[in-house]
Design a protein around this motif. Structure first.
Motif, PDB file in Angstrom:
ATOM      1  N   TYR A   4      -1.608  -2.454  -3.890  1.00 26.54           N
ATOM      2  CA  TYR A   4      -1.268  -2.481  -5.314  1.00 26.54           C
ATOM      3  C   TYR A   4      -0.468  -3.733  -5.608  1.00 26.54           C
ATOM      4  O   TYR A   4       0.380  -4.138  -4.815  1.00 26.54           O
ATOM      5  CB  TYR A   4      -0.473  -1.223  -5.696  1.00 26.54           C
ATOM      6  CG  TYR A   4      -1.306   0.020  -5.517  1.00 26.54           C
ATOM      7  CD1 TYR A   4      -2.088   0.499  -6.561  1.00 26.54           C
ATOM      8  CD2 TYR A   4      -1.337   0.687  -4.305  1.00 26.54           C
ATOM      9  CE1 TYR A   4      -2.885   1.625  -6.393  1.00 26.54           C
ATOM     10  CE2 TYR A   4      -2.128   1.810  -4.122  1.00 26.54           C
ATOM     11  CZ  TYR A   4      -2.895   2.269  -5.176  1.00 26.54           C
ATOM     12  OH  TYR A   4      -3.690   3.373  -5.007  1.00 26.54           O
ATOM     13  N   TYR A  58       0.856  -1.194   0.000  1.00 27.10           N
ATOM     14  CA  TYR A  58       0.000   0.000   0.000  1.00 27.10           C
ATOM     15  C   TYR A  58       0.892   1.245   0.000  1.00 27.10           C
ATOM     16  O   TYR A  58       2.110   1.158   0.157  1.00 27.10           O
ATOM     17  CB  TYR A  58      -0.971  -0.015   1.186  1.00 27.10           C
ATOM     18  CG  TYR A  58      -0.329  -0.096   2.550  1.00 27.10           C
ATOM     19  CD1 TYR A  58      -0.018   1.046   3.271  1.00 27.10           C
ATOM     20  CD2 TYR A  58      -0.045  -1.337   3.122  1.00 27.10           C
ATOM     21  CE1 TYR A  58       0.560   0.975   4.515  1.00 27.10           C
ATOM     22  CE2 TYR A  58       0.531  -1.426   4.381  1.00 27.10           C
ATOM     23  CZ  TYR A  58       0.832  -0.262   5.076  1.00 27.10           C
ATOM     24  OH  TYR A  58       1.411  -0.345   6.314  1.00 27.10           O
ATOM     25  N   LYS A  98      -5.599   0.499   0.551  1.00 29.43           N
ATOM     26  CA  LYS A  98      -5.651   0.086  -0.849  1.00 29.43           C
ATOM     27  C   LYS A  98      -4.285  -0.482  -1.201  1.00 29.43           C
ATOM     28  O   LYS A  98      -3.260   0.197  -1.085  1.00 29.43           O
ATOM     29  CB  LYS A  98      -5.989   1.276  -1.742  1.00 29.43           C
ATOM     30  CG  LYS A  98      -6.301   0.895  -3.163  1.00 29.43           C
ATOM     31  CD  LYS A  98      -6.778   2.125  -3.938  1.00 29.43           C
ATOM     32  CE  LYS A  98      -7.398   1.729  -5.256  1.00 29.43           C
ATOM     33  NZ  LYS A  98      -7.896   2.901  -5.985  1.00 29.43           N
ATOM     34  N   SER A 116      -5.272  -2.805  -8.202  1.00 29.45           N
ATOM     35  CA  SER A 116      -5.425  -2.439  -6.799  1.00 29.45           C
ATOM     36  C   SER A 116      -6.613  -3.179  -6.205  1.00 29.45           C
ATOM     37  O   SER A 116      -7.517  -3.612  -6.924  1.00 29.45           O
ATOM     38  CB  SER A 116      -5.609  -0.930  -6.661  1.00 29.45           C
ATOM     39  OG  SER A 116      -6.789  -0.498  -7.303  1.00 29.45           O
ATOM     40  N   TYR A 117      -6.567  -3.324  -4.901  1.00 29.70           N
ATOM     41  CA  TYR A 117      -7.662  -3.953  -4.174  1.00 29.70           C
ATOM     42  C   TYR A 117      -7.633  -3.425  -2.744  1.00 29.70           C
ATOM     43  O   TYR A 117      -6.607  -2.954  -2.259  1.00 29.70           O
ATOM     44  CB  TYR A 117      -7.551  -5.483  -4.200  1.00 29.70           C
ATOM     45  CG  TYR A 117      -6.293  -6.025  -3.559  1.00 29.70           C
ATOM     46  CD1 TYR A 117      -6.283  -6.398  -2.216  1.00 29.70           C
ATOM     47  CD2 TYR A 117      -5.117  -6.168  -4.290  1.00 29.70           C
ATOM     48  CE1 TYR A 117      -5.133  -6.894  -1.620  1.00 29.70           C
ATOM     49  CE2 TYR A 117      -3.965  -6.664  -3.699  1.00 29.70           C
ATOM     50  CZ  TYR A 117      -3.978  -7.025  -2.373  1.00 29.70           C
ATOM     51  OH  TYR A 117      -2.830  -7.504  -1.792  1.00 29.70           O
ATOM     52  N   TRP A 118      -8.765  -3.497  -2.098  1.00 30.73           N
ATOM     53  CA  TRP A 118      -8.866  -3.043  -0.717  1.00 30.73           C
ATOM     54  C   TRP A 118      -8.550  -4.188   0.223  1.00 30.73           C
ATOM     55  O   TRP A 118      -9.086  -5.281   0.088  1.00 30.73           O
ATOM     56  CB  TRP A 118     -10.262  -2.503  -0.424  1.00 30.73           C
ATOM     57  CG  TRP A 118     -10.513  -1.199  -1.124  1.00 30.73           C
ATOM     58  CD1 TRP A 118     -11.220  -1.013  -2.271  1.00 30.73           C
ATOM     59  CD2 TRP A 118     -10.028   0.075  -0.738  1.00 30.73           C
ATOM     60  NE1 TRP A 118     -11.206   0.313  -2.626  1.00 30.73           N
ATOM     61  CE2 TRP A 118     -10.480   1.014  -1.697  1.00 30.73           C
ATOM     62  CE3 TRP A 118      -9.246   0.539   0.317  1.00 30.73           C
ATOM     63  CZ2 TRP A 118     -10.188   2.368  -1.631  1.00 30.73           C
ATOM     64  CZ3 TRP A 118      -8.951   1.898   0.390  1.00 30.73           C
ATOM     65  CH2 TRP A 118      -9.422   2.789  -0.569  1.00 30.73           C
TER      66      TRP A 118
END
Length: 115
Positions: free
Chosen positions: A81, A29, A79, A67-69
């Motif tokens: 990467y 992140y 978030k 990207s993802y949470w």
């Protein structure tokens, strides 16, 4: 973090491959990327948040990162990467181009004879 004595103009064109290199080591992140860049530079270079997120946005638009949470189990929601195969390819290409440019600049500035 130490302030950089290197002009940000010198670094600007290399931010994408620098960030991609960090992501080769694993998903990360924003703040973690900034810390990794500082650590990997021995504290000489401090990546600024606006530059980081501008670069990440560009890399995501190019499908070089996704990207993802993350979950909220360790504090606030972050978030993350992840580098993609296209990002790995861009990193390798950028590295080769950078080495070629570095050698040429060294030759021109130091006026070394060509091999």
């Amino acid at each position: 973090m130490a302030s950089s004595s290197i002009s940000s103009d010198y670094m600007r064109g290399s931010l994408d491959p620098i960030i991609l290199r960090v992501l080769l080591d694993g998903d990360s992140y924003g703040y973690e990327i900034i810390k990794a860049v500082s650590h990997n530079s021995g504290g000489i270079y401090e990546l600024k948040e606006p530059s980081l997120y501008t670069s990440l946005k560009r890399l995501e638009a190019l499908s070089c990162v996704t990207s993802y949470w993350g979950n909220e189990s360790q504090g606030g929601r972050r978030k993350y990467y992840r580098i993609t195969p296209k990002g790995r390819q861009l990193y390798e290409t950028s590295l080769a181009q950078w080495k070629q440019a570095r050698d040429l600049i060294d030759q021109l500035i130091e006026r070394r004879a060509q091999p």
